[in-house]
Design an enzyme around this catalytic site. Structure first.
Site, PDB file in Angstrom:
ATOM      1  N   CYS A   2       0.857  -1.177   0.000  1.00 47.90           N
ATOM      2  CA  CYS A   2       0.000   0.000   0.000  1.00 47.90           C
ATOM      3  C   CYS A   2       0.899   1.234   0.000  1.00 47.90           C
ATOM      4  O   CYS A   2       2.035   1.197   0.466  1.00 47.90           O
ATOM      5  CB  CYS A   2      -0.914   0.088   1.196  1.00 47.90           C
ATOM      6  SG  CYS A   2      -2.003  -1.301   1.413  1.00 47.90           S
ATOM      7  N   ARG A  26       3.864  -0.317  -5.061  1.00 47.63           N
ATOM      8  CA  ARG A  26       3.655  -0.786  -3.687  1.00 47.63           C
ATOM      9  C   ARG A  26       2.394  -1.631  -3.559  1.00 47.63           C
ATOM     10  O   ARG A  26       2.200  -2.319  -2.564  1.00 47.63           O
ATOM     11  CB  ARG A  26       3.518   0.408  -2.759  1.00 47.63           C
ATOM     12  CG  ARG A  26       4.835   1.021  -2.432  1.00 47.63           C
ATOM     13  CD  ARG A  26       4.718   1.862  -1.203  1.00 47.63           C
ATOM     14  NE  ARG A  26       6.000   1.989  -0.598  1.00 47.63           N
ATOM     15  CZ  ARG A  26       6.321   1.462   0.569  1.00 47.63           C
ATOM     16  NH1 ARG A  26       5.457   0.775   1.248  1.00 47.63           N
ATOM     17  NH2 ARG A  26       7.513   1.634   1.060  1.00 47.63           N
ATOM     18  N   TRP A  69      -2.937  -2.657  -1.416  1.00 48.25           N
ATOM     19  CA  TRP A  69      -2.657  -4.088  -1.545  1.00 48.25           C
ATOM     20  C   TRP A  69      -3.447  -4.731  -0.412  1.00 48.25           C
ATOM     21  O   TRP A  69      -3.106  -4.566   0.752  1.00 48.25           O
ATOM     22  CB  TRP A  69      -1.160  -4.351  -1.393  1.00 48.25           C
ATOM     23  CG  TRP A  69      -0.745  -5.751  -1.710  1.00 48.25           C
ATOM     24  CD1 TRP A  69      -0.387  -6.248  -2.927  1.00 48.25           C
ATOM     25  CD2 TRP A  69      -0.619  -6.839  -0.786  1.00 48.25           C
ATOM     26  NE1 TRP A  69      -0.057  -7.577  -2.826  1.00 48.25           N
ATOM     27  CE2 TRP A  69      -0.198  -7.962  -1.517  1.00 48.25           C
ATOM     28  CE3 TRP A  69      -0.839  -6.985   0.583  1.00 48.25           C
ATOM     29  CZ2 TRP A  69       0.025  -9.205  -0.940  1.00 48.25           C
ATOM     30  CZ3 TRP A  69      -0.620  -8.230   1.165  1.00 48.25           C
ATOM     31  CH2 TRP A  69      -0.199  -9.319   0.409  1.00 48.25           C
ATOM     32  N   ASN A  95      -1.758   2.355   5.891  1.00 49.22           N
ATOM     33  CA  ASN A  95      -0.967   1.170   5.534  1.00 49.22           C
ATOM     34  C   ASN A  95      -0.728   0.379   6.801  1.00 49.22           C
ATOM     35  O   ASN A  95      -0.429   0.978   7.836  1.00 49.22           O
ATOM     36  CB  ASN A  95       0.418   1.556   4.999  1.00 49.22           C
ATOM     37  CG  ASN A  95       0.356   2.258   3.674  1.00 49.22           C
ATOM     38  OD1 ASN A  95      -0.686   2.325   3.047  1.00 49.22           O
ATOM     39  ND2 ASN A  95       1.500   2.796   3.251  1.00 49.22           N
ATOM     40  N   GLY A  96      -0.784  -0.941   6.704  1.00 46.10           N
ATOM     41  CA  GLY A  96      -0.477  -1.774   7.865  1.00 46.10           C
ATOM     42  C   GLY A  96      -1.701  -2.544   8.318  1.00 46.10           C
ATOM     43  O   GLY A  96      -2.646  -2.757   7.545  1.00 46.10           O
ATOM     44  N   GLU A 433      17.123 -17.989  -8.235  1.00 46.45           N
ATOM     45  CA  GLU A 433      16.661 -16.650  -8.605  1.00 46.45           C
ATOM     46  C   GLU A 433      16.003 -16.678  -9.994  1.00 46.45           C
ATOM     47  O   GLU A 433      14.988 -16.002 -10.213  1.00 46.45           O
ATOM     48  CB  GLU A 433      17.844 -15.670  -8.549  1.00 46.45           C
ATOM     49  CG  GLU A 433      17.534 -14.252  -8.958  1.00 46.45           C
ATOM     50  CD  GLU A 433      16.425 -13.557  -8.173  1.00 46.45           C
ATOM     51  OE1 GLU A 433      15.978 -14.088  -7.141  1.00 46.45           O
ATOM     52  OE2 GLU A 433      15.982 -12.484  -8.621  1.00 46.45           O
ATOM     53  N   LYS A 437      12.143 -15.452 -10.665  1.00 43.51           N
ATOM     54  CA  LYS A 437      11.808 -14.401 -11.642  1.00 43.51           C
ATOM     55  C   LYS A 437      10.721 -14.893 -12.588  1.00 43.51           C
ATOM     56  O   LYS A 437       9.757 -14.191 -12.838  1.00 43.51           O
ATOM     57  CB  LYS A 437      13.039 -13.996 -12.478  1.00 43.51           C
ATOM     58  CG  LYS A 437      14.053 -13.102 -11.824  1.00 43.51           C
ATOM     59  CD  LYS A 437      13.635 -11.672 -11.592  1.00 43.51           C
ATOM     60  CE  LYS A 437      12.963 -11.492 -10.275  1.00 43.51           C
ATOM     61  NZ  LYS A 437      13.692 -11.326  -9.093  1.00 43.51           N
ATOM     62  N   GLU A 440       7.280 -15.251 -10.788  1.00 44.79           N
ATOM     63  CA  GLU A 440       6.689 -13.980 -10.367  1.00 44.79           C
ATOM     64  C   GLU A 440       5.944 -13.252 -11.476  1.00 44.79           C
ATOM     65  O   GLU A 440       4.867 -12.727 -11.245  1.00 44.79           O
ATOM     66  CB  GLU A 440       7.805 -13.013  -9.926  1.00 44.79           C
ATOM     67  CG  GLU A 440       8.272 -13.163  -8.532  1.00 44.79           C
ATOM     68  CD  GLU A 440       9.204 -12.012  -8.168  1.00 44.79           C
ATOM     69  OE1 GLU A 440      10.245 -11.842  -8.824  1.00 44.79           O
ATOM     70  OE2 GLU A 440       8.880 -11.284  -7.222  1.00 44.79           O
ATOM     71  N   HIS A 456      16.932 -37.501  -8.086  1.00 45.80           N
ATOM     72  CA  HIS A 456      16.343 -38.173  -6.920  1.00 45.80           C
ATOM     73  C   HIS A 456      14.853 -37.860  -6.767  1.00 45.80           C
ATOM     74  O   HIS A 456      14.315 -37.960  -5.673  1.00 45.80           O
ATOM     75  CB  HIS A 456      17.095 -37.775  -5.642  1.00 45.80           C
ATOM     76  CG  HIS A 456      18.514 -38.246  -5.642  1.00 45.80           C
ATOM     77  ND1 HIS A 456      18.868 -39.551  -5.397  1.00 45.80           N
ATOM     78  CD2 HIS A 456      19.677 -37.586  -5.901  1.00 45.80           C
ATOM     79  CE1 HIS A 456      20.183 -39.681  -5.478  1.00 45.80           C
ATOM     80  NE2 HIS A 456      20.705 -38.488  -5.795  1.00 45.80           N
ATOM     81  N   LYS A 550       5.821  -4.521  -4.231  1.00 45.74           N
ATOM     82  CA  LYS A 550       7.271  -4.343  -4.232  1.00 45.74           C
ATOM     83  C   LYS A 550       7.843  -4.468  -2.831  1.00 45.74           C
ATOM     84  O   LYS A 550       8.908  -5.028  -2.618  1.00 45.74           O
ATOM     85  CB  LYS A 550       7.589  -2.964  -4.822  1.00 45.74           C
ATOM     86  CG  LYS A 550       9.061  -2.627  -4.886  1.00 45.74           C
ATOM     87  CD  LYS A 550       9.700  -3.318  -6.049  1.00 45.74           C
ATOM     88  CE  LYS A 550      11.172  -3.056  -6.172  1.00 45.74           C
ATOM     89  NZ  LYS A 550      11.827  -4.094  -6.972  1.00 45.74           N
TER      90      LYS A 550
HETATM   91  C1  AGP Z   1      11.741  -9.973  -5.900  1.00 48.55           C
HETATM   92  O1  AGP Z   1      11.619 -10.087  -7.271  1.00 48.55           O
HETATM   93  C2  AGP Z   1      10.490 -10.050  -5.167  1.00 48.55           C
HETATM   94  N1  AGP Z   1       9.603  -9.018  -5.541  1.00 48.55           N
HETATM   95  C3  AGP Z   1      10.556 -10.317  -3.682  1.00 48.55           C
HETATM   96  O2  AGP Z   1      10.900 -11.655  -3.536  1.00 48.55           O
HETATM   97  C4  AGP Z   1      11.517  -9.461  -2.847  1.00 48.55           C
HETATM   98  O3  AGP Z   1      12.839  -9.776  -3.157  1.00 48.55           O
HETATM   99  C5  AGP Z   1      11.257  -9.702  -1.352  1.00 48.55           C
HETATM  100  O4  AGP Z   1       9.943  -9.309  -1.046  1.00 48.55           O
HETATM  101  C6  AGP Z   1      12.231  -8.970  -0.454  1.00 48.55           C
HETATM  102  O5  AGP Z   1      12.188  -7.590  -0.627  1.00 48.55           O
HETATM  103  P1  AGP Z   1      13.295  -6.636  -0.031  1.00 48.55           P
HETATM  104  O6  AGP Z   1      14.561  -6.925  -0.718  1.00 48.55           O
HETATM  105  O7  AGP Z   1      12.779  -5.265  -0.281  1.00 48.55           O
HETATM  106  O8  AGP Z   1      13.380  -6.942   1.432  1.00 48.55           O
END
Ligand code: AGP
Length: 555
Positions: A2, A26, A69, A95-96, A433, A437, A440, A456, A550
């Site tokens: 948010c 956000r 969000w 937010n929160g 990673e 990617k 996501e 395995h 994000k």
């Molecule tokens: C990364 O592509 C993601 N959006 C997510 O996994 C992110 O890395 C994770 O939420 C941690 O965020 P930060 O690095 O801001 O703590």
């Protein structure tokens, strides 16, 4: 998650609408704006992004906005923020999470308040309304409101006479002054232009009014925010732009590191992070162990369950510096010294750190981390005392010069149901990673596995044409080549990312031959592009993947 934004000053409506666009990374389930119009508070809000809700920014001298969000209550027009009190004189953006909202809501409803949403946030504005009705000042009404709520929040309340009240507890919140204009924001990005930006300290209250402000508590001046404009330029999406910015991000990070003394690290070292940053932590663990340190990487939300010895040094990695799973560890008081690695100057993580090392990637807008990841790896390599980092910008640049093969491969990946990413040793970090990617942003199922372990179990899923991507370096060529053969023998379509091909039949994405220990910084780049292209081909917006935000500021 948010975003909140607000302004008192000329053309506040336009600032808030534009600011909401900058904050959409956000959260973007729903959005809204509250503004002062002829002595009352008007609200425009609903499901979707702000450009779908507000055609023309309202003309006003005071406004707040919110991009959501969802946590409490579904994604509906009523649940979108801001929320109004019963009189229509006040509106809140929050937010929160308000943990005791259910009790407060029933008390307020029994006292005659009418609620319109299912959110936890709406109680805030009714509490504020009650207090002001008793004749107290706005600041005292805010003090009363926060004394009643329990939980984690950043909140802004707009009043019909054009004041903004703000409070923070465990969620980021900043304010800024530029001449007579005053601003609030949950994020530094929309405040990049302002000469004086301050971060509210937890528990502090702020009253902004035309011409000035009153602060109860404290705020810290934020320095070092990149003033670079965040626009798309020639790119289709921020993620694409940020992938191509990596050579510059790496060069800037290296230049900055040259000016810095390496933080002291000794004894037991824990590296803690979430998501992509956790993959960086795994790389850090590998390198630090290689250099003789007793290092171990943890997923932040799992650290709570660690039953072993406490570390002497805790390396906390977070591009946003606001990830609640990580901050809650720091807030609960680890006995060790904290070294924070973040891309966001002025973020909350700094409050708990003995040393802060920045990645100088510049603001990252795409939800999927790209340039912040490769710069995190670089900082970790520097912390571990690895040499030769100056080769990295050029090596990444080489990969980005010839992307036609990756574009071709992306077409095949875009129609896959599932993809494996395999690697050994250090290269397993890249596999993890790469899989994250792809998942996501393309919504294709992807799984990373140690290449040797794949036989395995995971190999049973292999059928004709199943895509398997291998990340490989010189020390593991021979062993990985056998894993490639095992996969291929069962019909898999295999691709390797490495300095040299694994064999004559290999579909091979070449990366420059740099010291193997640094290869993860480079070999992830084609996989970022692969995920990006696959997402675009599938019609997804890679900058705003569904269900993700994000900065994840809730547990
Ligand atoms: C990364 O592509 C993601 N959006 C997510 O996994 C992110 O890395 C994770 O939420 C941690 O965020 P930060 O690095 O801001 O703590």
């Amino acid at each position: 998650m948010c975003g909140i934004i607000g302004k008192i000053g000329p053309d506040a409506g336009r600032f808030v609408v534009e600011g909401l666009k900058a904050l959409e990374y956000r959260g973007y389930d729903s959005s809204g704006i509250a503004f002062v119009d002829s002595g009352s508070v008007k609200i425009l809000k609903g499901v979707g992004t702000i450009d779908k809700i507000v055609r023309e920014p309202p003309l006003t001298d005071a406004a707040i906005g919110h991009t959501r969000w969802a946590t409490h209550g579904g994604v509906t027009d009523f649940n979108a923020h801001p929320h109004s009190d019963c009189t229509g004189k006040y509106a809140v953006a929050h937010n929160g999470i308000i943990e005791n909202y259910a009790d407060l809501k029933s008390e307020l409803m029994n006292a005659g308040h009418r609620f319109r949403s299912e959110t936890d946030s709406e109680v805030i504005v009714h509490l504020f309304e009650d207090a002001v009705r008793r004749g107290v000042s706005y600041m005292d009404a805010l003090t009363y409101t926060v004394s009643k709520i329990r939980g984690q929040y950043a909140l802004a309340i707009l009043t019909a006479d054009g004041h903004i009240l703000a409070a923070r507890n465990g969620a980021p919140f900043l304010f800024a002054k530029d001449g007579d204009a005053l601003y609030v924001s949950s994020d530094p990005v929309p405040l990049l232009f302002a000469p004086d930006v301050y971060r509210l300290v937890d528990g502090s209250l702020l009253h902004l009014y035309p011409g000035g402000y009153e602060l109860r508590g404290s705020a810290r001046r934020v320095t070092g925010i990149s003033a670079r404009r965040v626009d798309l330029g020639k790119y289709r999406h921020y993620m694409e732009k940020e992938i191509f910015e990596q050579p510059r991000a790496l060069a800037e990070t290296l230049r900055y590191l040259q000016t810095l003394q390496r933080p002291e690290i000794s004894g037991r070292v824990h590296l803690v992070a979430a998501g992509t940053s956790y993959h960086a932590a795994l790389y850090g663990e590998y390198l630090l162990r290689m250099q003789g340190f007793d290092a171990r990487a943890f997923i932040a939300s799992e650290y709570l369950y660690w039953r072993g010895q406490e570390p002497d040094v805790l390396i906390a990695i977070s591009q946003s510096g606001e990830t609640e799973d990580l901050l809650s560890i720091l807030r609960n008081g680890v006995s060790s010294e904290v070294v924070a690695i973040t891309n966001t100057p002025g973020s909350t993580i700094e409050e708990y750190a003995r040393d802060v090392v920045y990645t100088r990637a510049g603001p990252e807008v795409g939800v999927a981390a790209t340039k912040t990841y490769t710069t995190q790896l670089t900082v970790l390599a520097w912390l571990a005392g690895i040499e030769g980092l100056d080769q990295l910008p050029e090596a990444v640049s080489q990969v980005l010069k010839n992307t036609s093969l990756i574009e071709d491969l992306s077409k095949r990946v875009a129609s896959a149901r599932s993809v494996y990413f395999l690697g050994r040793g250090l290269h397993l970090v890249t596999a993890k990673e790469g899989a994250l990617k792809l998942k996501e942003i393309s919504y294709i199922h992807a799984e990373a596995y140690p290449a040797g372990e794949s036989k395995h179990g995971p190999i049973s899923l292999i059928e004709d044409g199943f895509p398997v991507f291998f990340s490989v370096g010189p020390s593991v060529y021979t062993e990985t080549a056998s894993n490639v053969e095992e996969m291929r023998a069962r019909g898999a379509w295999t691709v390797s990312v490495s300095p040299n091909p694994l064999g004559p039949e290999d579909v091979h994405i070449a990366v420059p031959s740099i010291p193997e220990v640094l290869l993860p910084v480079v070999e992830i780049v084609p996989l970022q592009l692969l995920a990006y292209n696959a997402a675009v081909l599938r019609g997804n917006n890679p900058d705003r993947p569904r269900n993700l935000a994000k900065s994840v500021t809730v547990k």
